[in-house]
Design a protein around this motif. Structure first.
Motif, short mmCIF file in Angstrom:
data_model
loop_
_atom_site.label_atom_id
_atom_site.label_comp_id
_atom_site.label_asym_id
_atom_site.label_seq_id
_atom_site.Cartn_x
_atom_site.Cartn_y
_atom_site.Cartn_z
N SER A 22 40.96 -104.93 51.29
CA SER A 22 41.70 -104.44 52.46
C SER A 22 40.77 -103.65 53.37
CB SER A 22 42.86 -103.55 51.99
OG SER A 22 42.36 -102.38 51.34
N GLU A 23 41.26 -103.42 54.58
CA GLU A 23 40.46 -102.66 55.54
C GLU A 23 40.24 -101.23 55.07
OE1 GLU A 23 40.65 -101.55 60.31
OE2 GLU A 23 41.77 -103.28 59.51
N THR A 24 41.21 -100.65 54.30
CA THR A 24 41.06 -99.29 53.78
C THR A 24 39.91 -99.23 52.76
OG1 THR A 24 43.43 -98.92 54.08
CG2 THR A 24 42.26 -97.40 52.61
N GLU A 25 39.81 -100.25 51.92
CA GLU A 25 38.73 -100.28 50.93
C GLU A 25 37.37 -100.41 51.62
OE1 GLU A 25 40.86 -102.31 47.06
OE2 GLU A 25 40.24 -103.62 48.70
N GLN A 67 36.65 -99.36 54.64
CA GLN A 67 36.37 -98.06 55.27
C GLN A 67 35.86 -97.06 54.23
OE1 GLN A 67 39.84 -96.64 57.32
NE2 GLN A 67 39.81 -98.29 58.87
N HIS A 68 36.44 -97.08 53.03
CA HIS A 68 36.00 -96.13 51.99
C HIS A 68 34.55 -96.38 51.61
CE1 HIS A 68 36.16 -93.48 48.54
NE2 HIS A 68 35.75 -94.49 47.75
#
Length: 444
Positions: free
Chosen positions: A95-98, A100-101
């Motif tokens: 995902s985009e959140t992963e 970004q992390h």
């Protein structure tokens, strides 16, 4: 899933894998044809991601703990196929959140490393240098993951109070802390420089005011002196100019009278010169008139007489030449006609002899009788051809020496003589003696 075209927006990319592809097909912001069951299509985001990079309580090269907050803009590069393929290998399915992390952790590590290599003063005073170093180090690392660092900006710097274990205890209170001390020292320096500058400026201002007043008075006195001097020079020059003006005025009046007399004299001379020129022109006109009359007389009397004489001479010469040329042309015409007729008779006789030879070849059994028959048939034609030119002649001129026949008898004899020469002509062409054959033949 049915087969067909699959599309994606400009902020994402299609990754098609499976049959017909040795490596995945990457389509950033476009469309691709996908076969179901044998091919798989996935999407990866190309959006720009904003990351807030926090690095709390990091010791600088001087051992001073500070906290730094930076803002970074990162994205997966879709225009570079190699970087996009690397990003797909690293993040496809995440995902985009992963994503970004992962990028945030990497940037935070590089930010802490740069903070530990610089002093507080360098970070605080030269934020551009700090941001540039973090940007360059992080870019070289993230590019291996297919991520591009679009920008990095240092947002905030603050110092922290720590306990004996090195952990952050609380934020420094107002009026204390390393950065606050730096600010107070700088503020004191600025205030000191301002007071010194103000005193120096006030002193300089008073000095310059005194100098300006002195210069103003000196300029005023000098100006008054120059005005008096200029007034004196003006009066002296004005008197000199008045004398010169009166002198020049008197000279001008005398010169005017003298010039008027000279002008009148010159006018009289010019008038006399005009009369001389007019008289000269009249004489020239009379001379031209005499020349014109002589040429007119020559053109109207002498030249026509000479022209008429020349015309009559040429007419007489032309008549003489015409008579001579007519006589020569007539004689030449008679000679040419005679030669042409003789050539025509000879050519025709030769042709008839060849025809007779062929006929004799065809009629071998008749031999001499056939020749006699052919001769009898041809003789009237020969006689007619010989007499034909004579019948067409409009005018015949005959010259006689008085020793023979004259008139028609002469012409008839000439025709018979030509006909009698036919056997000799046949003999010379064919080798056959017609006279001998005709004497021995019973057909004659």
């Amino acid at each position: 899933m049915t087969w067909g075209f699959v599309t994606c927006g400009p902020n994402e990319a299609l990754v098609v894998s499976g049959c017909c592809y040795m490596k995945p097909l990457l389509v950033p912001g476009g469309r691709a044809f996908v076969w179901p069951s044998v091919q798989r299509v996935q999407r990866i985001s190309l959006n720009t991601m904003t990351l807030q990079v926090e690095s709390p309580c990091v010791y600088t090269s001087q051992g001073v703990p500070i906290s730094v907050t930076g803002i970074a803009q990162v994205k997966i590069q879709g225009q570079n196929e190699d970087m996009l393929l690397t990003a797909c290998e690293q993040f496809l399915g995440k995902s985009e959140t992963e994503i970004q992390h992962i990028a945030l952790v990497t940037l935070e590590g590089h930010q802490r490393a740069i903070m530990g290599s610089m002093t507080v003063e360098e970070i605080y005073k030269d934020r551009k240098k700090f941001s540039k170093q973090v940007f360059e180090v992080a870019s070289s690392d993230l590019v291996n993951m297919g991520i591009t660092v679009v920008s990095y900006t240092l947002k905030d710097i603050r110092d922290e109070e720590v306990d004996e274990t090195g952990r952050r205890a609380r934020r420094a209170p107002q009026g204390s802390g390393y950065l606050k001390s730096l600010g107070m020292a700088r503020t004191a320096e600025v205030k000191r420089d301002a007071r010194i500058g103000e005193a120096e400026a006030r002193c300089d201002s008073q000095i310059k005011e005194a100098i300006a007043e002195e210069q103003r008075m000196a300029a005023r006195f000098l100006n008054d002196t120059e005005i008096a001097k200029a007034q004196r020079d003006f009066e002296i020059k004005k008197a000199a100019y008045d004398v010169e003006v009166q002198t020049k005025k008197a000279e001008a009046e005398m010169a005017f009278e003298l010039q008027a007399a000279k002008t009148k004299q010159r006018i009289k001379e010019e008038q006399m010169q005009i009369k001389v020129v007019e008289r000269t022109q009249e004489i020239a006109v009379q001379d031209q008139e005499m020349i014109r009359r002589e040429r007119e007389l020559e053109a109207t009397v002498h030249r026509p007489a000479e022209a008429e004489k020349y015309r009559l001479e040429k007419i007489a010469e032309a008549n003489r030449n015409r008579v001579v040329l007519e006589a020569e042309a007539e004689a030449e015409s008679i000679r040419i006609r005679g030669e042409a007729e003789a050539f025509a008779i000879s050519a025709k006789a030769k042709a008839e002899a060849e025809q007779m030879a062929k006929k004799a070849e065809a009629w071998r059994e008749y031999r001499e009788a056939a020749m006699v028959d052919m001769l009898l048939e041809t003789l009237p034609k020969v006689a007619a051809e010989v007499a034909a030119p004579l019948s067409q002649a409009k005018k015949i001129t005959m010259v006689s020496t008085g020793g023979g026949e004259i008139g028609a008898a002469k012409l008839t004899g000439e025709v018979l003589a030509i006909v009698n020469k036919v056997p000799e002509l046949v003999k010379s062409i064919t080798g056959v003696d017609i006279s001998r054959v005709s004497q021995n033949s019973k057909y004659i």
